[in-house]
Design a protein around this motif. Structure first.
Motif, PDB file in Angstrom:
ATOM      1  N   CYS A 159      18.907 -23.227 -27.713  1.00  0.00           N
ATOM      2  CA  CYS A 159      18.741 -22.870 -26.306  1.00  0.00           C
ATOM      3  C   CYS A 159      19.724 -23.651 -25.439  1.00  0.00           C
ATOM      4  O   CYS A 159      20.291 -23.113 -24.475  1.00  0.00           O
ATOM      5  CB  CYS A 159      17.309 -23.130 -25.855  1.00  0.00           C
ATOM      6  SG  CYS A 159      16.760 -24.847 -26.017  1.00  0.00           S
ATOM      7  N   GLN A 167      10.692 -19.307 -21.490  1.00  0.00           N
ATOM      8  CA  GLN A 167      10.115 -18.073 -20.966  1.00  0.00           C
ATOM      9  C   GLN A 167      10.389 -17.979 -19.468  1.00  0.00           C
ATOM     10  O   GLN A 167      10.282 -18.971 -18.747  1.00  0.00           O
ATOM     11  CB  GLN A 167       8.617 -18.014 -21.259  1.00  0.00           C
ATOM     12  CG  GLN A 167       8.321 -18.058 -22.754  1.00  0.00           C
ATOM     13  CD  GLN A 167       6.911 -17.624 -23.086  1.00  0.00           C
ATOM     14  OE1 GLN A 167       6.141 -17.193 -22.239  1.00  0.00           O
ATOM     15  NE2 GLN A 167       6.558 -17.737 -24.354  1.00  0.00           N
ATOM     16  N   LEU A 168      10.729 -16.790 -19.021  1.00  0.00           N
ATOM     17  CA  LEU A 168      11.209 -16.589 -17.657  1.00  0.00           C
ATOM     18  C   LEU A 168      10.069 -16.453 -16.653  1.00  0.00           C
ATOM     19  O   LEU A 168       9.150 -15.660 -16.837  1.00  0.00           O
ATOM     20  CB  LEU A 168      12.080 -15.330 -17.597  1.00  0.00           C
ATOM     21  CG  LEU A 168      12.689 -14.982 -16.238  1.00  0.00           C
ATOM     22  CD1 LEU A 168      13.694 -16.054 -15.815  1.00  0.00           C
ATOM     23  CD2 LEU A 168      13.361 -13.612 -16.287  1.00  0.00           C
ATOM     24  N   LYS A 191      12.625 -16.691 -10.784  1.00  0.00           N
ATOM     25  CA  LYS A 191      13.865 -16.347 -11.484  1.00  0.00           C
ATOM     26  C   LYS A 191      14.496 -17.573 -12.140  1.00  0.00           C
ATOM     27  O   LYS A 191      15.722 -17.776 -12.087  1.00  0.00           O
ATOM     28  CB  LYS A 191      14.851 -15.656 -10.536  1.00  0.00           C
ATOM     29  CG  LYS A 191      14.359 -14.307 -10.024  1.00  0.00           C
ATOM     30  CD  LYS A 191      15.372 -13.655  -9.114  1.00  0.00           C
ATOM     31  CE  LYS A 191      14.926 -12.253  -8.726  1.00  0.00           C
ATOM     32  NZ  LYS A 191      13.627 -12.237  -8.020  1.00  0.00           N
ATOM     33  N   MET A 219      13.960 -20.217 -15.859  1.00  0.00           N
ATOM     34  CA  MET A 219      13.299 -20.372 -17.145  1.00  0.00           C
ATOM     35  C   MET A 219      12.290 -21.515 -17.074  1.00  0.00           C
ATOM     36  O   MET A 219      12.479 -22.486 -16.346  1.00  0.00           O
ATOM     37  CB  MET A 219      14.318 -20.668 -18.241  1.00  0.00           C
ATOM     38  CG  MET A 219      15.372 -19.605 -18.418  1.00  0.00           C
ATOM     39  SD  MET A 219      14.715 -17.931 -18.640  1.00  0.00           S
ATOM     40  CE  MET A 219      13.834 -18.115 -20.193  1.00  0.00           C
ATOM     41  N   ASP A 234      10.620 -18.605 -29.386  1.00  0.00           N
ATOM     42  CA  ASP A 234      10.185 -17.978 -28.136  1.00  0.00           C
ATOM     43  C   ASP A 234       9.700 -19.032 -27.129  1.00  0.00           C
ATOM     44  O   ASP A 234       8.794 -18.780 -26.342  1.00  0.00           O
ATOM     45  CB  ASP A 234       9.067 -16.954 -28.402  1.00  0.00           C
ATOM     46  CG  ASP A 234       8.861 -15.992 -27.241  1.00  0.00           C
ATOM     47  OD1 ASP A 234       9.828 -15.727 -26.514  1.00  0.00           O
ATOM     48  OD2 ASP A 234       7.718 -15.516 -27.059  1.00  0.00           O
ATOM     49  N   ALA A 275      16.366 -17.957 -24.002  1.00  0.00           N
ATOM     50  CA  ALA A 275      15.227 -17.273 -24.606  1.00  0.00           C
ATOM     51  C   ALA A 275      15.675 -16.372 -25.747  1.00  0.00           C
ATOM     52  O   ALA A 275      15.005 -16.261 -26.777  1.00  0.00           O
ATOM     53  CB  ALA A 275      14.481 -16.457 -23.557  1.00  0.00           C
ATOM     54  N   GLN A 276      16.804 -15.724 -25.574  1.00  0.00           N
ATOM     55  CA  GLN A 276      17.318 -14.841 -26.620  1.00  0.00           C
ATOM     56  C   GLN A 276      17.764 -15.632 -27.846  1.00  0.00           C
ATOM     57  O   GLN A 276      17.699 -15.137 -28.971  1.00  0.00           O
ATOM     58  CB  GLN A 276      18.476 -14.017 -26.070  1.00  0.00           C
ATOM     59  CG  GLN A 276      18.053 -13.012 -25.002  1.00  0.00           C
ATOM     60  CD  GLN A 276      19.231 -12.322 -24.343  1.00  0.00           C
ATOM     61  OE1 GLN A 276      20.386 -12.581 -24.680  1.00  0.00           O
ATOM     62  NE2 GLN A 276      18.955 -11.447 -23.392  1.00  0.00           N
ATOM     63  N   GLY A 322      18.510 -18.022 -14.537  1.00  0.00           N
ATOM     64  CA  GLY A 322      17.586 -17.024 -15.066  1.00  0.00           C
ATOM     65  C   GLY A 322      18.252 -15.959 -15.904  1.00  0.00           C
ATOM     66  O   GLY A 322      17.779 -14.811 -15.956  1.00  0.00           O
ATOM     67  N   CYS A 323      19.331 -16.310 -16.610  1.00  0.00           N
ATOM     68  CA  CYS A 323      20.078 -15.306 -17.367  1.00  0.00           C
ATOM     69  C   CYS A 323      19.395 -14.921 -18.675  1.00  0.00           C
ATOM     70  O   CYS A 323      19.756 -13.938 -19.310  1.00  0.00           O
ATOM     71  CB  CYS A 323      21.486 -15.803 -17.654  1.00  0.00           C
ATOM     72  SG  CYS A 323      21.573 -17.204 -18.800  1.00  0.00           S
ATOM     73  N   ASN A 324      18.437 -15.725 -19.118  1.00  0.00           N
ATOM     74  CA  ASN A 324      17.645 -15.442 -20.317  1.00  0.00           C
ATOM     75  C   ASN A 324      18.394 -15.714 -21.626  1.00  0.00           C
ATOM     76  O   ASN A 324      17.896 -15.384 -22.707  1.00  0.00           O
ATOM     77  CB  ASN A 324      17.140 -13.999 -20.325  1.00  0.00           C
ATOM     78  CG  ASN A 324      15.678 -13.893 -20.710  1.00  0.00           C
ATOM     79  OD1 ASN A 324      14.875 -14.761 -20.372  1.00  0.00           O
ATOM     80  ND2 ASN A 324      15.317 -12.847 -21.413  1.00  0.00           N
ATOM     81  N   SER A 325      19.571 -16.311 -21.561  1.00  0.00           N
ATOM     82  CA  SER A 325      20.352 -16.575 -22.771  1.00  0.00           C
ATOM     83  C   SER A 325      19.618 -17.529 -23.706  1.00  0.00           C
ATOM     84  O   SER A 325      19.650 -17.362 -24.930  1.00  0.00           O
ATOM     85  CB  SER A 325      21.717 -17.167 -22.405  1.00  0.00           C
ATOM     86  OG  SER A 325      22.499 -16.237 -21.701  1.00  0.00           O
TER      87      SER A 325
END
Length: 221
Positions: free
Chosen positions: A93, A134-135, A140, A142, A131, A125-126, A120-123
């Motif tokens: 992460c 979390q957003l 907006k 993480m 997991d 989390a991906q 808040g790009c979610n990179s």
């Protein structure tokens, strides 16, 4: 030279009954304190819908069969794994974060989010196989398990550890955990391979570990 302090979790899947006390207490903490980017505590933040810093997975499988005489046989099994952030030695992460918001603290090895830098790009989390990030869709940014660092500063255990009625969870420096529990067993399903992130998590395996199954409670996790 003394090694850097690194905190982590111990999980005994032979004791965990899936009661979710750890999950609920962690969720409640979200309404009391949440970490912001300035390492201060913001009081009265409401629970974030759909965000669970700790999750309890039910993993199971097996079949029923009918014998020639009409009797039944079964090989059904299930067990539980309580998982949050494992504050990994090689946190993917952190590597995936484009702004430096996701970072590993020098003083205790805990992985935190600097919300003032997060876009808040979610990179993250991906990238995370657990997991953990979390957003918060409203702010907006993480969010994730922070190791209850505010409780640690007061000499307390993380809220999830203190709430477990079966004492299936523990939290300490990895040095102390290994002295107490050893190196543990290989990570069992549904956990990913330790080779991905080198997680600071020692697992005692359930007797059914290694059997083919699936996650049975997707709607909860």
């Amino acid at each position: 030279m003394k090694e850097q302090t690194q905190y982590g979790f111990y999980l005994d899947t032979t004791k965990c009954t899936g009661c979710k006390a750890c999950h609920v207490s962690c969720k409640d903490r979200q309404s009391e304190v949440i970490r912001n980017g300035n390492d201060s505590i913001e009081q009265g933040v409401p629970q974030i819908e759909g965000v669970n810093w700790r999750r309890v997975y039910e993993y199971g499988g097996g079949t029923w069969s009918t014998n020639a005489d009409g009797s039944f046989e079964q090989s059904v099994f299930s067990y539980y794994t309580s998982i949050s952030c494992n504050h990994c030695n090689e946190p993917v992460c952190v590597k995936a974060c484009p702004t430096g918001a996701m970072h590993k603290r020098r003083e205790d090895g805990l992985v935190h989010v600097a919300t003032d830098l997060c876009i808040g790009c979610n990179s993250c989390a991906q990238a995370c196989p657990y997991d953990a990030p979390q957003l918060d869709v409203q702010r907006k940014v993480m969010t994730k398990c922070d190791g209850c660092y505010d409780r640690l500063a007061e000499g307390k255990q993380p809220i999830c550890v203190g709430s477990c009625p079966l004492r299936a969870l523990d939290f300490d420096t990895m040095e102390n955990l290994k002295a107490k529990y050893g190196d543990g067993d290989s990570h069992i399903s549904p956990l990913p391979s330790e080779s991905i992130t080198s997680p600071n998590l020692i697992v005692k395996a359930n007797k059914h570990a290694g059997r083919q199954g699936e996650i049975l409670n997707f709607s909860e996790v």
